[in-house]
Motif scaffolding. Structure first.
Motif: not given
Length: 664
Positions: A424-427, A478-481, A493-495, A502-506
């Motif tokens: 889970l890597l979304a903002p 900024a987290a990727a950098r 590449a990370l972004l 990006h998907l964030a399930p519930t």
């Protein structure tokens, strides 16, 4: 923020001395090209205020530190290591500022020190006087420069040094004044997930990371630590206690409050004095290694039955209200005990059995009426994994529990069925600005994978520090950098990789963040160009797709090349492997579209090979035992796989030679 574009003055090193020029001197010397505006630096988390002044500073090879007596040694050591990493070769010390500066001088201290306070006053700066607050000022002076880092307290000074670390990532330090403090008093993570716990090495790395984002809290609460849950009455083995002691020391070095959590709920007898003593004994053992903050977890247990007959006798028939009364009694006794042992100890924290909504209930009413007002209550929002949290939601929780709650945010945790096969890597999104007025703080529950968790936790920490100045997209970059060590190719590449996760399930059927939004926009554009564009538009879209597919397929190798944190690449291994195969499938799909666009029957072969690589990618599974649920890896699912599957239908070969072959 106020941005002032001003003239540029550079301090450079010549023969061991620092030479600073004003813009007027530069122009008089006939070198107007050196005159350029000073740009305001990007600091994360966003400061409360930052204002640029005139001029800028290059540290050069020699600086002088002025450190008043009693200054926090961890901040001083961190400053020294940051300067050395930035290329400073000589770090001298002085007791006071000279009348004329010949090089950069850096003053470190708290605002209760007369020298520090006087330095700021001379510049007309009123320091930030909030808890954990700090002030940073920098200016060109004489033939040198003065940089002042002033903390309201030791924590604030440590945060100031972390901000200075970010300032040194640029080739020069702008003349500026930063005033800053956190919006929420508690900010950090709770290792509260099910499945494989982090290793002690993971935890120490995480503590080092938390310091960089100005977090101040880490709760040790792994569900699979038997001595904290199933065997909570038993003492830790000496070797384990020693390892925990090292972790506590690492937390202290990073100005992180190490909170020890225990989960006695499945077996505790609330009215049994021997169980109370067992908890006190466990806490005493933890105090011996430096722990001063404690937590009782009463989540994921039944309150429809008692664990002992004595509770039935004491509190009556089991039920929600009786459970609230019983839990309050035990927690109040523990809170009183902790304060009697250490009056300065932080208050006890607890997570209730009803932790997942703000609806009124007999259980919450019992806690509200009976629980000591000092005890901090955690709350996960309007659901176990809430899609959004608003100010009214938090206000309702305050009313229900009788105090501001500490948000346990179940993001980016991936220990539940709906998150199988996912990172889970979304903002960090859909938490409303203004929550700082209604919460005691936020703790993120991270993933089993420590390094990938930093992406979302960076956002959580930034939001908790300054929710009203929070920009999710900028923090995400900024987290990727930061993970990429500042390398722009690795950051890109990370972004690209983050977008595929990006998907964030519930717990429900609708995710609270969509999958691969940037990739979807790109692929939808290709579809639209093929369906509705002219020949040039169609050709250009397919050419762009070929270039994008090459970058997509190459991103995993860039991430694994060593520039990006190696722990991230190791923990994300199956996702990177799958992404590379999906990238090859996308490359072949793009080649197939180009062939079809030119009327070539080679398109069929490209599409067939793309299908084969897609099948290989879809077959990759998560690392066995790494997360609670093993399963097939998901990469931009519902977006990339759909495009590759349907691409052969987008362009139909014209009738004529070879058409029959293409249609088989």
């Amino acid at each position: 923020m106020k941005m002032l574009f001003t003239c540029f003055a550079v301090a450079t090193l010549f023969g061991g001395t620092t030479f600073a020029q004003t813009i007027q001197n530069v122009q008089q010397s006939g070198n107007p090209s050196s005159a350029r505006p000073v740009t305001l630096p990007a600091i994360f988390p966003a400061p409360v205020s930052i204002e640029a002044g005139k001029g800028a500073i290059v540290l050069g090879k020699s600086v002088v530190l002025i450190v008043p007596a009693g200054t926090d040694t961890t901040s001083v050591h961190l400053m020294q290591s940051i300067l050395k990493a930035a290329g400073v070769e000589t770090i001298a010390t002085a007791k006071q500022l000279p009348s004329v500066l010949d090089r950069p001088y850096i003053m470190l201290g708290t605002t209760d020190v007369a020298m520090v306070r006087a330095t700021l006053t001379k510049r007309g700066i009123v320091p930030d006087n909030n808890t954990e607050g700090y002030t940073v000022s920098s200016e060109v002076m004489n033939n040198g420069a003065l940089i002042t880092l002033a903390g309201h307290d030791a924590d604030g000074l440590f945060h100031a040094v972390q901000t200075f670390r970010q300032l040194l990532m640029r080739p020069f330090i702008s003349s500026l004044v930063i005033k800053d403090h956190p919006a929420m008093p508690i900010r950090g993570t709770i290792e509260g997930f099910y499945g494989k716990p982090w290793s002690m090495t993971d935890r120490e790395k995480h503590l080092n990371f938390l310091a960089t984002v100005k977090a101040n809290t880490y709760v040790y609460s792994p569900k699979d630590d038997p001595y904290a849950r199933d065997r909570w009455r038993d003492a830790y083995p000496d070797a384990t206690l020693s390892e925990l002691g090292k972790l506590v020391a690492a937390a202290r070095k990073n100005h992180i409050n190490f909170v020890y959590a225990i989960s006695p709920g499945p077996t505790v007898c609330f009215s049994d004095s021997s169980d109370l003593r067992a908890l006190e004994t466990k806490f005493k053992a933890l105090r011996s290694i430096g722990v001063s903050s404690f937590y009782v977890a009463l989540d994921d247990i039944e309150y429809t039955k008692w664990n002992c007959d004595q509770d039935k006798t004491t509190f009556g028939p089991s039920g929600a209200e009786a459970a609230g009364i019983a839990q309050s009694r035990l927690l109040n006794q523990l809170q009183a005990h902790l304060k009697s042992v250490d009056p300065s100890a932080p208050p006890l924290i607890m997570v209730p059995t009803e932790y997942y909504d703000a609806k009124e209930s007999p259980y919450k009413a019992a806690l509200r009426k009976n629980l000591d007002s000092q005890v901090v209550v955690q709350w996960t929002g309007t659901d176990v994994v809430p899609p959004a949290i608003s100010v009214p939601d938090a206000r309702a929780a305050t009313k229900a529990f009788g105090r501001k709650t500490l948000l346990w945010d179940n993001y980016p945790v991936n220990d539940y069925g709906e998150s199988t096969g996912r990172l889970l890597l979304a903002p960090y999104l859909r938490r409303e600005a203004g929550l700082s007025g209604e919460l005691a703080g936020i703790l993120s529950n991270p993933m089993n994978q420590e390094a990938p968790s930093r992406v979302a936790v960076t956002g959580v920490a930034a939001f908790a520090w300054n929710d009203k100045g929070y920009d999710a997209e900028r923090i995400w970059i900024a987290a990727a950098r930061e993970l990429a060590g500042g390398d722009e190719q690795a950051t890109a590449a990370l972004l690209t990789f983050f977008d595929t996760q990006h998907l964030a399930p519930t717990f429900g059927s609708q995710p609270w963040q969509v999958q691969a939004p940037k990739l979807k926009v790109m692929l939808d554009g290709v579809r639209d160009a093929i369906a509705n564009g002219n020949d040039d538009t169609r050709h250009r879209a397919i050419t762009d797709l070929i270039q994008y597919a090459a970058a997509f397929a190459g991103a995993p190798d860039i991430i694994r090349s060593g520039t990006v944190d190696t722990a991230f690449a190791q923990e994300a291994r199956p996702w990177l492997d799958a992404m590379q195969l999906w990238g090859k499938a996308l490359q072949l799909t793009a080649a197939g579209l180009q062939a079809a666009d030119h009327g070539s029957i080679a398109a069929e072969r490209y599409f067939a090979n793309a299908k084969r690589f897609a099948a290989q990618a879809a077959a990759i599974r998560s690392i066995p035992g790494a997360t609670r649920f093993d399963g097939p890896i998901k990469v931009a699912d519902g977006v990339l796989d759909d495009f590759i599957a349907n691409a052969p239908k987008l362009i139909v070969l014209p009738l004529g030679e070879g058409a029959g072959v293409a249609e088989k």
